[in-house]
Design a protein around this motif. Sequence first.
Motif, PDB file in Angstrom:
ATOM      1  N   ASN A 180       0.958  -1.175   0.094  1.00  7.46           N
ATOM      2  CA  ASN A 180      -0.141   0.071  -0.111  1.00  7.46           C
ATOM      3  C   ASN A 180       1.033   1.143  -0.095  1.00  7.46           C
ATOM      4  OD1 ASN A 180      -1.971   1.722   0.110  1.00  7.46           O
ATOM      5  ND2 ASN A 180      -3.010   1.100   2.036  1.00  7.46           N
ATOM      6  N   SER A 181       1.504   1.551  -0.953  1.00  7.65           N
ATOM      7  CA  SER A 181       2.701   2.304  -1.091  1.00  7.65           C
ATOM      8  C   SER A 181       2.235   3.816  -1.135  1.00  7.65           C
ATOM      9  CB  SER A 181       3.667   2.091  -2.334  1.00  7.65           C
ATOM     10  OG  SER A 181       2.780   2.285  -3.339  1.00  7.65           O
ATOM     11  N   ARG A 182       1.122   3.943  -1.324  1.00  7.59           N
ATOM     12  CA  ARG A 182       0.387   5.434  -1.271  1.00  7.59           C
ATOM     13  C   ARG A 182       0.026   5.927  -0.024  1.00  7.59           C
ATOM     14  NH1 ARG A 182      -0.701   8.234  -5.515  1.00  7.59           N
ATOM     15  NH2 ARG A 182      -2.624   9.144  -4.755  1.00  7.59           N
ATOM     16  N   LEU A 183      -0.052   4.974   0.990  1.00 10.97           N
ATOM     17  CA  LEU A 183      -0.303   5.446   2.532  1.00 10.97           C
ATOM     18  C   LEU A 183       0.771   6.216   3.116  1.00 10.97           C
ATOM     19  CD1 LEU A 183      -2.525   5.131   4.592  1.00 10.97           C
ATOM     20  CD2 LEU A 183      -1.286   2.937   5.418  1.00 10.97           C
ATOM     21  N   SER A 184       0.523   7.300   3.516  1.00  7.51           N
ATOM     22  CA  SER A 184       1.385   8.574   3.979  1.00  7.51           C
ATOM     23  C   SER A 184       2.076   8.045   5.567  1.00  7.51           C
ATOM     24  CB  SER A 184       0.889   9.821   3.668  1.00  7.51           C
ATOM     25  OG  SER A 184      -0.093  10.085   4.679  1.00  7.51           O
ATOM     26  N   VAL A 185       1.247   7.471   6.353  1.00  9.15           N
ATOM     27  CA  VAL A 185       1.585   7.082   7.581  1.00  9.15           C
ATOM     28  C   VAL A 185       1.200   5.746   7.759  1.00  9.15           C
ATOM     29  CG1 VAL A 185       1.280   7.566  10.133  1.00  9.15           C
ATOM     30  CG2 VAL A 185       1.086   9.483   8.234  1.00  9.15           C
ATOM     31  N   GLN A 186       2.284   4.762   8.030  1.00 11.25           N
ATOM     32  CA  GLN A 186       2.067   3.321   8.078  1.00 11.25           C
ATOM     33  C   GLN A 186       2.846   2.626   9.298  1.00 11.25           C
ATOM     34  OE1 GLN A 186       4.342   1.584   4.536  1.00 11.25           O
ATOM     35  NE2 GLN A 186       3.097   3.292   3.788  1.00 11.25           N
ATOM     36  N   PRO A 187       2.195   1.642   9.615  1.00  9.28           N
ATOM     37  CA  PRO A 187       3.028   0.858  10.649  1.00  9.28           C
ATOM     38  C   PRO A 187       4.048   0.015   9.903  1.00  9.28           C
ATOM     39  CG  PRO A 187       0.943  -0.387  10.185  1.00  9.28           C
ATOM     40  CD  PRO A 187       1.022   0.879   9.215  1.00  9.28           C
ATOM     41  N   VAL A 188       5.281  -0.496  10.823  1.00  7.37           N
ATOM     42  CA  VAL A 188       6.037  -1.198  10.496  1.00  7.37           C
ATOM     43  C   VAL A 188       6.351  -2.183  11.482  1.00  7.37           C
ATOM     44  CG1 VAL A 188       8.744  -1.404  10.012  1.00  7.37           C
ATOM     45  CG2 VAL A 188       7.404   0.810   9.065  1.00  7.37           C
ATOM     46  N   ALA A 189       6.443  -3.346  11.047  1.00  9.03           N
ATOM     47  CA  ALA A 189       6.603  -4.843  12.079  1.00  9.03           C
ATOM     48  C   ALA A 189       7.966  -4.614  12.602  1.00  9.03           C
ATOM     49  CB  ALA A 189       6.337  -5.861  11.467  1.00  9.03           C
ATOM     50  N   ASP A 190       8.210  -4.999  13.849  1.00 10.65           N
ATOM     51  CA  ASP A 190       9.633  -5.074  14.440  1.00 10.65           C
ATOM     52  C   ASP A 190      10.765  -6.064  13.466  1.00 10.65           C
ATOM     53  OD1 ASP A 190       7.954  -4.213  16.566  1.00 10.65           O
ATOM     54  OD2 ASP A 190       8.551  -5.798  17.806  1.00 10.65           O
ATOM     55  N   ALA A 191      10.265  -6.728  12.836  1.00 15.03           N
ATOM     56  CA  ALA A 191      11.259  -7.518  11.919  1.00 15.03           C
ATOM     57  C   ALA A 191      11.532  -6.657  10.850  1.00 15.03           C
ATOM     58  CB  ALA A 191      10.717  -8.860  11.548  1.00 15.03           C
ATOM     59  N   GLU A 192      10.583  -6.202  10.400  1.00 16.64           N
ATOM     60  CA  GLU A 192      11.064  -5.244   9.363  1.00 16.64           C
ATOM     61  C   GLU A 192      11.930  -4.104   9.504  1.00 16.64           C
ATOM     62  OE1 GLU A 192       6.383  -5.884   7.250  1.00 16.64           O
ATOM     63  OE2 GLU A 192       6.650  -4.078   8.354  1.00 16.64           O
TER      64      GLU A 192
END
Length: 137
Positions: A115-127
């Motif tokens: 969902n590359s257009r989302l301007s604020v997004q969560p990031v998983a711990d592993a990522e």
Amino acid sequence: MAYWLIKSEPASWSWADQVKAGEKGTNWNGVRNHQAKQNLMAMQIGDKAFFYHSNEGKAIIGIVEIIKPFYPDPTDPTGKFGMVDVRAVKPLKHPVTLEAIKADPRLKDMVLVNNSRLSVQPVADAEWKIICAEGGV
């Protein structure tokens, strides 16, 4: 602590601008997407976020810290949206490009990939750990 990714077009607000804001940081305003708003509302003081240059560069450039939780965005005439305050923590030694992220099978489920257009997004711990390692921090 949670991890996030916030996007900015460098012509509007760059990593250099964020660094110049210093310890006092700056507000992260102008978000007008309800899913991004929900992510802003979930942010807590001390959470970290990747600072991503969108359009030009398309790369994670640095890390910021949330220093003030969600509050109303005075630039929103509808009163529906809000913002948080962030300050620069450190640059990545090596920017991590969207191309590199998409090429890494370990990151195939990352919101930025799907969902590359989302301007604020969560990031998983592993990522977070993978990108920090790729970025040299």
